[in-house]
Scaffold this motif. Sequence first.
Motif, PDB file in Angstrom:
ATOM      1  N   SER A 148       6.752   1.670 -15.080  1.00 22.90           N
ATOM      2  CA  SER A 148       7.933   2.692 -15.795  1.00 22.90           C
ATOM      3  C   SER A 148       7.712   3.153 -17.018  1.00 22.90           C
ATOM      4  O   SER A 148       8.037   4.067 -17.610  1.00 22.90           O
ATOM      5  CB  SER A 148       9.374   2.024 -15.589  1.00 22.90           C
ATOM      6  OG  SER A 148       9.206   0.696 -16.498  1.00 22.90           O
ATOM      7  N   ASN A 149       6.841   2.504 -17.866  1.00 21.44           N
ATOM      8  CA  ASN A 149       6.381   2.747 -19.184  1.00 21.44           C
ATOM      9  C   ASN A 149       4.913   3.473 -19.485  1.00 21.44           C
ATOM     10  O   ASN A 149       4.470   3.318 -20.466  1.00 21.44           O
ATOM     11  CB  ASN A 149       6.591   1.607 -20.287  1.00 21.44           C
ATOM     12  CG  ASN A 149       6.885   2.224 -21.412  1.00 21.44           C
ATOM     13  OD1 ASN A 149       7.407   3.068 -21.814  1.00 21.44           O
ATOM     14  ND2 ASN A 149       6.319   1.381 -22.543  1.00 21.44           N
ATOM     15  N   ILE A 150       4.527   3.629 -18.241  1.00 20.36           N
ATOM     16  CA  ILE A 150       3.128   4.237 -18.113  1.00 20.36           C
ATOM     17  C   ILE A 150       3.281   5.643 -18.204  1.00 20.36           C
ATOM     18  O   ILE A 150       3.562   6.437 -17.182  1.00 20.36           O
ATOM     19  CB  ILE A 150       2.072   3.786 -17.280  1.00 20.36           C
ATOM     20  CG1 ILE A 150       1.887   2.383 -17.309  1.00 20.36           C
ATOM     21  CG2 ILE A 150       0.680   4.442 -17.196  1.00 20.36           C
ATOM     22  CD1 ILE A 150       1.220   1.590 -16.212  1.00 20.36           C
ATOM     23  N   ASP A 151       2.655   6.416 -19.216  1.00 19.72           N
ATOM     24  CA  ASP A 151       2.932   7.870 -19.358  1.00 19.72           C
ATOM     25  C   ASP A 151       1.638   8.567 -18.840  1.00 19.72           C
ATOM     26  O   ASP A 151       1.545   9.490 -18.160  1.00 19.72           O
ATOM     27  CB  ASP A 151       3.237   8.283 -20.696  1.00 19.72           C
ATOM     28  CG  ASP A 151       3.321   9.829 -20.819  1.00 19.72           C
ATOM     29  OD1 ASP A 151       4.139  10.394 -19.985  1.00 19.72           O
ATOM     30  OD2 ASP A 151       2.798  10.652 -21.672  1.00 19.72           O
ATOM     31  N   ARG A 152       0.368   8.142 -19.529  1.00 20.33           N
ATOM     32  CA  ARG A 152      -0.991   8.591 -19.107  1.00 20.33           C
ATOM     33  C   ARG A 152      -1.868   7.491 -19.162  1.00 20.33           C
ATOM     34  O   ARG A 152      -1.523   6.540 -19.301  1.00 20.33           O
ATOM     35  CB  ARG A 152      -1.326   9.545 -20.172  1.00 20.33           C
ATOM     36  CG  ARG A 152      -0.462  10.787 -20.432  1.00 20.33           C
ATOM     37  CD  ARG A 152      -1.037  11.665 -21.590  1.00 20.33           C
ATOM     38  NE  ARG A 152      -2.541  12.039 -21.403  1.00 20.33           N
ATOM     39  CZ  ARG A 152      -3.386  12.425 -22.429  1.00 20.33           C
ATOM     40  NH1 ARG A 152      -3.061  12.594 -23.468  1.00 20.33           N
ATOM     41  NH2 ARG A 152      -4.489  12.704 -22.006  1.00 20.33           N
ATOM     42  N   LEU A 179      -3.705   2.740 -21.024  1.00 13.52           N
ATOM     43  CA  LEU A 179      -2.301   2.658 -20.569  1.00 13.52           C
ATOM     44  C   LEU A 179      -1.496   3.211 -21.588  1.00 13.52           C
ATOM     45  O   LEU A 179      -0.935   2.677 -22.389  1.00 13.52           O
ATOM     46  CB  LEU A 179      -1.700   1.686 -19.949  1.00 13.52           C
ATOM     47  CG  LEU A 179      -2.469   0.993 -19.061  1.00 13.52           C
ATOM     48  CD1 LEU A 179      -1.566  -0.203 -18.310  1.00 13.52           C
ATOM     49  CD2 LEU A 179      -2.905   1.636 -17.778  1.00 13.52           C
ATOM     50  N   ARG A 180      -1.420   4.745 -21.574  1.00 16.71           N
ATOM     51  CA  ARG A 180      -0.478   5.234 -22.876  1.00 16.71           C
ATOM     52  C   ARG A 180       1.166   5.308 -22.462  1.00 16.71           C
ATOM     53  O   ARG A 180       1.446   5.811 -21.218  1.00 16.71           O
ATOM     54  CB  ARG A 180      -0.680   6.834 -22.891  1.00 16.71           C
ATOM     55  CG  ARG A 180      -2.103   7.127 -23.515  1.00 16.71           C
ATOM     56  CD  ARG A 180      -2.327   6.705 -24.999  1.00 16.71           C
ATOM     57  NE  ARG A 180      -1.315   7.293 -25.783  1.00 16.71           N
ATOM     58  CZ  ARG A 180      -1.375   8.575 -26.397  1.00 16.71           C
ATOM     59  NH1 ARG A 180      -2.616   9.160 -26.160  1.00 16.71           N
ATOM     60  NH2 ARG A 180      -0.557   9.241 -26.898  1.00 16.71           N
ATOM     61  N   PRO A 181       1.753   4.604 -23.315  1.00 19.14           N
ATOM     62  CA  PRO A 181       3.102   4.196 -22.939  1.00 19.14           C
ATOM     63  C   PRO A 181       4.153   5.630 -23.051  1.00 19.14           C
ATOM     64  O   PRO A 181       3.899   6.372 -23.960  1.00 19.14           O
ATOM     65  CB  PRO A 181       3.583   3.124 -24.056  1.00 19.14           C
ATOM     66  CG  PRO A 181       2.763   3.188 -25.070  1.00 19.14           C
ATOM     67  CD  PRO A 181       1.354   4.082 -24.349  1.00 19.14           C
ATOM     68  N   GLU A 219      -3.516   6.014 -11.600  1.00 22.00           N
ATOM     69  CA  GLU A 219      -2.943   7.378 -11.668  1.00 22.00           C
ATOM     70  C   GLU A 219      -2.312   7.678 -10.364  1.00 22.00           C
ATOM     71  O   GLU A 219      -1.237   8.269 -10.172  1.00 22.00           O
ATOM     72  CB  GLU A 219      -4.123   8.369 -11.800  1.00 22.00           C
ATOM     73  CG  GLU A 219      -3.382   9.827 -12.186  1.00 22.00           C
ATOM     74  CD  GLU A 219      -2.321   9.865 -13.366  1.00 22.00           C
ATOM     75  OE1 GLU A 219      -1.514  10.489 -13.256  1.00 22.00           O
ATOM     76  OE2 GLU A 219      -2.875   9.237 -14.269  1.00 22.00           O
ATOM     77  N   ALA A 220      -3.057   7.232  -9.239  1.00 21.09           N
ATOM     78  CA  ALA A 220      -2.537   7.519  -7.883  1.00 21.09           C
ATOM     79  C   ALA A 220      -1.151   6.916  -7.668  1.00 21.09           C
ATOM     80  O   ALA A 220      -0.031   7.632  -6.837  1.00 21.09           O
ATOM     81  CB  ALA A 220      -3.338   7.411  -6.810  1.00 21.09           C
TER      82      ALA A 220
END
Length: 249
Positions: free
Chosen positions: A173-177, A192-194, A223-224
Motif C-alpha cells: 500500500s505504500n509503494i508508489d514507484r 521502492l519509492r514510498p 510493478e505488475a
Amino acid sequence: MSPRLSGRLPKRDDGLWSRRLLAATVAAAVTVLVAAALARVPRFEVDGTVCVFYLLVGPTALLRRWRPRQDARLVWRERVAGPDGTEPGLVARRSLAGWVDLVTNLTFATAVTLVVTMLLPADPQWARVVRLALLVGLAAATGFVAYSGLRFTGRLALTASGIRHGRRRYDWSNIDRVILHREDGRLAGVRLRPRVWRSLDPAPVVGGRDVAVPEQRLASAIEAYRERPQALAVGPVTAPEPAVEPAGG
C-alpha cells in the motif's frame, strides 16, 4: 518506508510452529557445535595471525565486488513462510554471491573474535569471562543465521501481504514507484519509492547481489502486482518478463 516487522506474539494457528521448531532445533545444534569447536581452539601466536588476517582483507573485498550472472526466475510456492504465517506467493532464492557473502562474513567474524580472544591475558578472571562471552556470542550469531535461513521461504518473496526481503517486509500500500537502484555504476537491487515518507531514512532497496533474480525481472514483477497484490493469493501465477529495461534512478 520502514520495514513492517511483527511485534506481537505469534498465533497458535498460524501454521508456522513446526517450522519454528525445526529452525530452532537446527539453530541450537549449530550453536552448540560451533561453541564446542571454538572452545577447543588452542592458543596461538597473534602476530602471524594478524598478518594472515590483513592478507585476507584484499581477497574479501574483491569477493564482495564479484557479481556472478543472475538468471533465476521468481518461482510460485503455495506455502511461503513469512513473519506471521504462510501464504501463496512468488519466491526468489539466495544467489551464489549471497552464499559467498554469508560464508565470508562468518569467516571474518570468526577470525576477528579469535584474534581478540588471543589478545586477552590468559589468567585474570575478567579476561576469561570476556573470552567466554565473545565465543558464545559468535556461536549464537551463527545459530541465528541458521535459524533465519530455515525459518523463511527463500531470500525474497512477493505475497499478497507484502514484499519480504530477508526478515524485512514492506507493505504494497505504500509503494508508489519501482526504480532500479545503482551503486558505483552497477545495478544493486530495486528501490521502492514510498507514497508517504514516514521517516528520514532513504527508500528501501530489495533484491540485489544476494538474490538470484536479476533486477529487471524483479522490478517487472513488483510493478505488475503493485496495484493488485491480491492476485498473488488466487492461484499459481507466473512472474512477467520485462518488456524493456526500466529506467534507472
